[in-house]
Design a protein around this motif. Structure first.
Motif, PDB file in Angstrom:
ATOM      1  N   THR A 260     -11.724  -8.507 -29.603  1.00  0.00           N
ATOM      2  CA  THR A 260     -11.918  -7.627 -28.112  1.00  0.00           C
ATOM      3  C   THR A 260     -11.004  -8.411 -27.326  1.00  0.00           C
TER       4      THR A 260
ATOM      5  N   SER B  52      -9.525  -9.192 -23.463  1.00  0.00           N
ATOM      6  CA  SER B  52     -10.468  -9.606 -22.132  1.00  0.00           C
ATOM      7  C   SER B  52      -9.418 -10.075 -21.102  1.00  0.00           C
TER       8      SER B  52
ATOM      9  N   SER C  53     -16.416 -10.625 -19.775  1.00  0.00           N
ATOM     10  CA  SER C  53     -16.803  -9.530 -20.502  1.00  0.00           C
ATOM     11  C   SER C  53     -16.607  -8.111 -19.808  1.00  0.00           C
TER      12      SER C  53
ATOM     13  N   ASN D 172     -19.021  -3.610 -17.566  1.00  0.00           N
ATOM     14  CA  ASN D 172     -20.333  -3.245 -17.942  1.00  0.00           C
ATOM     15  C   ASN D 172     -20.897  -3.609 -16.536  1.00  0.00           C
TER      16      ASN D 172
ATOM     17  N   LEU E   3     -22.053 -13.238 -26.987  1.00  0.00           N
ATOM     18  CA  LEU E   3     -21.823 -11.676 -26.503  1.00  0.00           C
ATOM     19  C   LEU E   3     -22.901 -10.483 -27.092  1.00  0.00           C
TER      20      LEU E   3
ATOM     21  N   THR F  16     -18.010  -5.425 -24.331  1.00  0.00           N
ATOM     22  CA  THR F  16     -17.965  -6.178 -24.799  1.00  0.00           C
ATOM     23  C   THR F  16     -19.364  -6.758 -23.593  1.00  0.00           C
ATOM     24  N   SER F  17     -20.395  -7.534 -23.038  1.00  0.00           N
ATOM     25  CA  SER F  17     -21.720  -8.114 -23.044  1.00  0.00           C
ATOM     26  C   SER F  17     -22.267  -9.340 -22.907  1.00  0.00           C
ATOM     27  N   VAL F  18     -22.530  -9.139 -21.648  1.00  0.00           N
ATOM     28  CA  VAL F  18     -23.905 -10.855 -22.662  1.00  0.00           C
ATOM     29  C   VAL F  18     -25.267 -10.609 -22.534  1.00  0.00           C
TER      30      VAL F  18
END
Length: 555
Positions: free
Chosen positions: A242, A244, A277, A173, A306, A292-294
């Protein structure tokens, strides 16, 4: 005559001492592996096993296999039953195990659970959490992608990323990458290589990074599916997964639920550790959903921690890099990595409690910067002192709670590291050099203060930072020392102004007394091409070396 009460207490005391006496144990090592249609062995992670002694004297002991499908447990001598808590689905079949094994004191017993000793049936929705057409448990289905997910270090943040092309292209990201043009990609705990930022898109929150293709040639890229038909529609309440690689933690798979579906992002209830993320997100059937991202704090509709950037947005950024695909990748030289062995907590506590001198950072200065050398002993000491202060204040019920910025300045210098505070709080076994810009009073401000004093007004000095930090180079004799991490701290000095500090992380043995001399070369943002060279006092180096003595003793 001895009282009866005393005799009874003595009996209970004797029985209690006998109960806690150490008993010999044996080690049971379990390995759960399945072979698919291609006959390739696949470890079974997160599989729950119940271990009972025969005959049963207590409730079953519960163990869970790690990512490599293994588990270890110490047991007293005897006969045990090892059985699956729930069956596992893999390629349309359901597998569960019930095996008996003898444990002998002082010996290691190996139990391999495979398709040959499993009870095998056709997988249905009743044997797993998937829908009616069960093929594989998600833990098994996504296992091949685990090695293709990496940690991405930027000067200001940490994120996950994943390989999407055999040419060394990695998606992550944009928020973590920010304005950086170069990053570090942690392929394994022992291997880290340089990464070049090829493209970023703040609107889509996607960044593409490239590493040397040879560094990832044995890995399988995640099938992103650009140009292929769209995925099945995603609905609220759907289970997604996900992988991570969080900050200084092991990689792993995390399940979550879809909370809200938007045109470009899907809000979820994923709970990831700090710096996790940026990893790939899959549906239960293994299709890539995105990364994924914040969640943006300014987005009033956000309900999850998220969000998932959709695959199509990732593909849009990938398409924008077609013209620069021929740009040479960075070198695949292995970069320094953090020691995998932690600094023993007992050794840190003993060093702090027995220390006669100050626990402040070891200091030196240049023309424009203050330089602090920070060891794990100093970080742990600051945490220990803060804990003691907190306990005293909590016991004093008549006092008000302290302000957030309370505490000695040096304690704050060892506990407040802005965007890297979580990293330092973990007390990594490394040497950190913190470079902080000095304050100065502007010429015209000083003139104005002087004029005010002639009118009988005393105005305190109004100071500002002289310059921001740009970069640091360290030398052992004439040999340059490559840092583990060249971090930057982003300190907000006002609502609109931010000042940059340096936080360079080095191996604990990098700045050793054996060096003929140790030099630091500093560069400022104001004059980025003008070096300021400073020689470190050998006495300071000896202090640093002494702080790491307990760590070296555990090797």
């Amino acid at each position: 005559m001895i009282p009866v009460r005393a005799v009874i207490l003595a009996a209970f005391s004797l029985a209690g001492s006998q109960a806690v006496a150490p008993q010999p144990t044996g080690l049971l090592q379990i390995k759960v592996v399945l072979a698919g249609a291609d006959e390739k062995p696949t470890p079974v992670p997160r599989h729950v096993l119940l271990i009972s002694d025969n005959p049963a004297t207590a409730p079953p002991r519960r163990v869970i296999t790690a990512l490599d499908g293994t588990a270890e447990v110490h047991l007293r001598p005897g006969n045990y039953t090892v059985e699956s808590d729930q069956p596992v689905a893999y390629q349309g079949k359901s597998y569960e195990w019930t095996q008996m094994i003898d444990i002998v004191a002082g010996r290691t017993a190996l139990l391999e659970l495979t398709s040959k000793n499993a009870e095998v049936t056709a997988a249905t929705s009743s044997t797993a959490t998937l829908s009616s057409a069960v093929e594989s448990d998600p833990s098994l289905l996504l296992m091949p992608w685990n090695d293709s997910v990496f940690g991405v270090w930027t000067p200001t943040a940490h994120a996950s990323g994943f390989l999407i092309d055999s040419n060394g292209f990695i998606a992550t990201n944009q928020r973590a990458v920010g304005t950086a043009t170069a990053v570090e990609v942690q392929l394994t705990p022992a291997v880290k290589v340089a990464g070049r930022v090829l493209a970023t898109n703040a609107d889509r929150d996607v960044a593409l990074v490239r590493v040397d293709p040879k560094a990832v040639e044995t890995l399988r890229p995640v099938q992103i599916g650009c140009g292929q038909p769209p995925n099945k529609p995603v609905i609220e309440g759907q289970e997604i997964y996900t992988i991570s690689a969080p900050l200084r933690q092991h990689k792993g798979m995390t399940p979550g639920l879809v909370l809200r579906v938007g045109p470009h992002a899907i809000e979820s209830d994923f709970r990831l550790a700090i710096g996790g993320s940026g990893g790939p997100v899959f549906t239960a059937d293994g299709a890539l959903l995105g990364l994924t991202s914040v969640v943006d704090e300014k987005d009033a509709t956000a309900r999850g921690d998220l969000k998932v950037i959709r695959r199509d947005d990732v593909c849009e950024v990938v398409a924008s890099t077609q013209k620069i695909k021929d740009v040479a990748p960075p070198a695949g030289t292995h970069l320094p990595v953090e020691p995998t062995r932690p600094f023993p907590a007992d050794a840190l506590k003993e060093a702090v409690q027995s220390r006669a001198g100050s626990l402040n950072p070891y200091q030196m200065a240049s023309t424009e910067f203050d330089i602090g050398f920070i060891t794990p002993v100093l970080v742990y000491g600051a945490q220990y002192q803060a804990e003691q202060v907190s306990r005293r204040e909590s016991n004093d019920r008549g006092r008000r709670a302290p302000a957030q910025d309370a505490g000695p300045p040096m304690m704050r210098a060892l506990t407040d590291f802005s965007n890297w505070s979580e990293y330092v709080a973990d007390v990594p076994p490394v040497l950190m050099i913190r470079v902080t810009p000095k304050f100065e009073e502007g010429f015209w401000t000083k003139v104005a203060r002087g004029a005010a004093q002639t009118q009988g007004m005393a105005i305190p000095a109004i100071k500002r930072f002289k310059t921001g930090f740009s970069r640091l180079r360290a030398f052992c004799g004439d040999t340059e020392i490559t840092p583990i991490h060249p971090f930057k701290l982003e300190q907000h000095v006002s609502e609109t102004d931010t000042i940059s500090e340096g936080l360079y992380v080095f191996d604990p043995g990098a700045l050793a007394p054996e060096c003929a001399s140790i030099k630091l070369v500093l560069y400022s943002q104001k004059e980025p091409d003008k070096p300021d060279t400073r020689v470190v006092d050998p006495k300071l180096i000896q202090q640093i070396w002494s702080d790491f003595a307990p760590y070296r003793a555990t090797q």
